[in-house]
Design a protein around this motif. Structure first.
Motif, PDB file in Angstrom:
ATOM      1  N   ILE A 107      -6.757   4.208   1.637  1.00  0.00           N
ATOM      2  CA  ILE A 107      -6.535   4.528   0.319  1.00  0.00           C
ATOM      3  C   ILE A 107      -7.444   5.608  -0.232  1.00  0.00           C
ATOM      4  CG2 ILE A 107      -6.514   3.830  -1.994  1.00  0.00           C
ATOM      5  CD1 ILE A 107      -5.710   1.100  -0.868  1.00  0.00           C
ATOM      6  N   LEU A 116       0.848  -1.106   0.071  1.00  0.00           N
ATOM      7  CA  LEU A 116       0.261  -0.037  -0.046  1.00  0.00           C
ATOM      8  C   LEU A 116       0.911   1.154  -0.033  1.00  0.00           C
ATOM      9  CD1 LEU A 116      -2.672  -0.988   2.434  1.00  0.00           C
ATOM     10  CD2 LEU A 116      -2.833  -1.135   0.000  1.00  0.00           C
ATOM     11  N   PHE A 122       0.264   3.610  -3.068  1.00  0.00           N
ATOM     12  CA  PHE A 122      -0.775   4.784  -2.752  1.00  0.00           C
ATOM     13  C   PHE A 122      -0.108   5.843  -1.919  1.00  0.00           C
ATOM     14  CE2 PHE A 122      -3.320   0.517  -3.698  1.00  0.00           C
ATOM     15  CZ  PHE A 122      -3.777   1.127  -4.970  1.00  0.00           C
TER      16      PHE A 122
END
Length: 473
Positions: free
Chosen positions: A413, A121, A125
């Motif tokens: 996110i 992640l 992101f």
């Protein structure tokens, strides 16, 4: 100079050390010699399975056993028993208790997959959102599933390993959600993880199998849309291996169930439970309300999210005590709430769910909404079962974490991409991190001092007096 990389490295290294030290805090040794006791159950299970039998020695499982046709059986899955095979190499190996060692290994695997999820992640992101990357690392390392269940009993070992398989599954699922080409690696991984969970803790396995089915249906549908025979053949091959691996887990589980209970679909027959001798009311309650009953749902909601059931009234009884006693065998200490131990992930997940349900913009999520929604519902099955189960134990919170992690990750996110400028949202999330870390570790401490099973006989003078007496007396 302290860089972001150094901070993150310290977080993960310290978390690993914290996990090991916390497990060993109740004893200085990861392996002990024991003459008897429930912590040797998997030793006996392993020995008996090597001889083609599926019962266990009564002097190991004791009251936790099930008596059928003159033999005593345990209801736990067989995977932890296979981990005991190396003890046969040692003198009196069947009396070596490796519960702590096994728990440490499982915890480190949980932490490893938490790290892998965080790394994926962060790289994909959170490159420009340092606060999100650091926050997620702290939450994964020092709160929630990584901390709340620090204990050294056999019951926790089973939960740790089921969470380890769930962590593997969720990591593979998140990768696949954002990159469907990763299914080539993720499909077999998720199938093995689901099979391992089913062979360890059936409730967790059911959720992972249901989620795996969602992916299989989705990719089967995509395969059917392929126009070229070559592409169709390749897609079928990608689906076939996960089906075979997951099917093997079902076959093994069904065979074990048949050998134990005479029925491949029975995972435990509580009419044969030896603890019924000590708690005869359980047989009547099971017959009247069953192992799972929707009428317990509101009690499960209170137990797992709003622990007001430990508040004592003027007459000495507790809130909802009559209802718990009527419908449930045990509501176990310590009292807790996911809003406190996992507030950061719960808020992120809640924002994500709200947006998924009510924001119809097609460009807002870079994945297939229906697939993700189906996976979320599937992973929620074990949590739902725990909320309507005949016993509500602290360790049953493990079943909620696959969904909490998936929803929290997807929610963070979304926040970074669309809500990072919302006033006070970041400050609220930072405050929830502090609460999550403190409460998770505090609950872990209380759990070590708590008696297992029905709580009311242990705290006639209130929960505060109970813990004060246990800790300081």
């Amino acid at each position: 100079m302290i860089t972001k990389k150094n901070i993150i490295s310290l977080i993960w290294i310290f978390s690993a050390l914290w996990s090991v030290v916390s497990i060993l805090s109740w004893s200085h040794f990861p392996v002990e010699y024991r003459e008897e006791g429930v912590r040797l159950t998997f030793n006996s299970m392993m020995e008996h399975m090597l001889h083609g039998k599926f019962d266990v020695a009564p002097w190991t499982v004791q009251e936790e056993g099930f008596l059928r046709d003159g033999r005593v059986y345990a209801y736990w899955g067989i995977f932890p028993a296979f981990l005991r095979i190396p003890i046969l190499l040692f003198p009196n190996g069947l009396h070596l208790d490796i519960t702590r060692l096994s728990s440490i290994i499982a915890l480190l695997i949980i932490l490893f997959f938490n790290y892998r999820i965080w790394d994926f992640l962060s790289c994909k992101f959170f490159q420009e959102a340092r606060w999100a990357s650091v926050s997620l690392a702290i939450v994964f390392a020092f709160s929630g599933e990584q901390v709340c269940f620090f204990e050294h009993k056999l019951y926790q070992e089973v939960c740790f390993w089921s969470l380890a398989f769930a962590g593997w599954f969720i990591y593979s699922a998140i990768q696949t959600i954002f990159d469907e080409t990763y299914w080539r690696q993720a499909g077999p991984s998720m199938a093995i993880a689901a099979s391992g969970a089913l062979l360890t803790r059936v409730s967790m396995g059911i959720g992972l199998y249901a989620a795996l089915l969602c992916f299989l249906v989705y990719f089967t549908y995509k395969a059917c849309l392929k126009s070229k025979q070559k592409d169709l053949t390749g897609s079928i091959k990608l689906i076939l291996l996960p089906v075979v691996l997951s099917g093997l887990g079902i076959v093994i589980t069904a065979y074990v169930n048949y050998e134990r209970w005479g029925n491949p679909l029975t995972f435990a027959n509580y009419n044969l439970y030896l603890y019924n001798i000590e708690y005869p009311d359980r047989l009547f309650r099971t017959k009247l309300y069953g192992l799972f009953n929707i009428h317990r749902f509101y009690l499960g909601f209170i137990y797992f999210f709003f622990p007001i059931w430990v508040f004592q009234k003027h007459d000495g009884t507790f809130l909802f005590q009559q209802q718990f006693t009527k419908l449930i065998d045990a509501n176990e200490l310590p009292a807790s709430s996911f809003f406190l131990t996992d507030g950061f992930m719960m808020l992120c997940g809640g924002i994500f769910l709200w947006t998924l349900l009510f924001n119809r913009r097609k460009d807002i999520f870079p994945f297939h909404r229906l697939l993700v929604g189906a996976v979320i519902i599937s992973l929620g099955i074990p949590a739902f079962l725990m909320m309507i189960a005949i016993s509500m134990n602290y360790r049953y919170r493990a079943e909620f974490y696959p969904d909490i992690i998936l929803l929290g990750a997807l929610g963070l996110i979304y926040i970074v991409r669309y809500k990072s400028d919302v006033p006070y949202l970041k400050k609220i999330l930072m405050a929830l991190i502090v609460v999550s870390v403190l409460v998770s570790n505090f609950n872990s401490l209380l759990y070590g001092f708590s008696e297992l099973g029905p709580c009311y006989p242990y705290m006639p003078h209130g929960v505060g007096y109970y813990y004060y007496h246990k800790i300081f007396k």
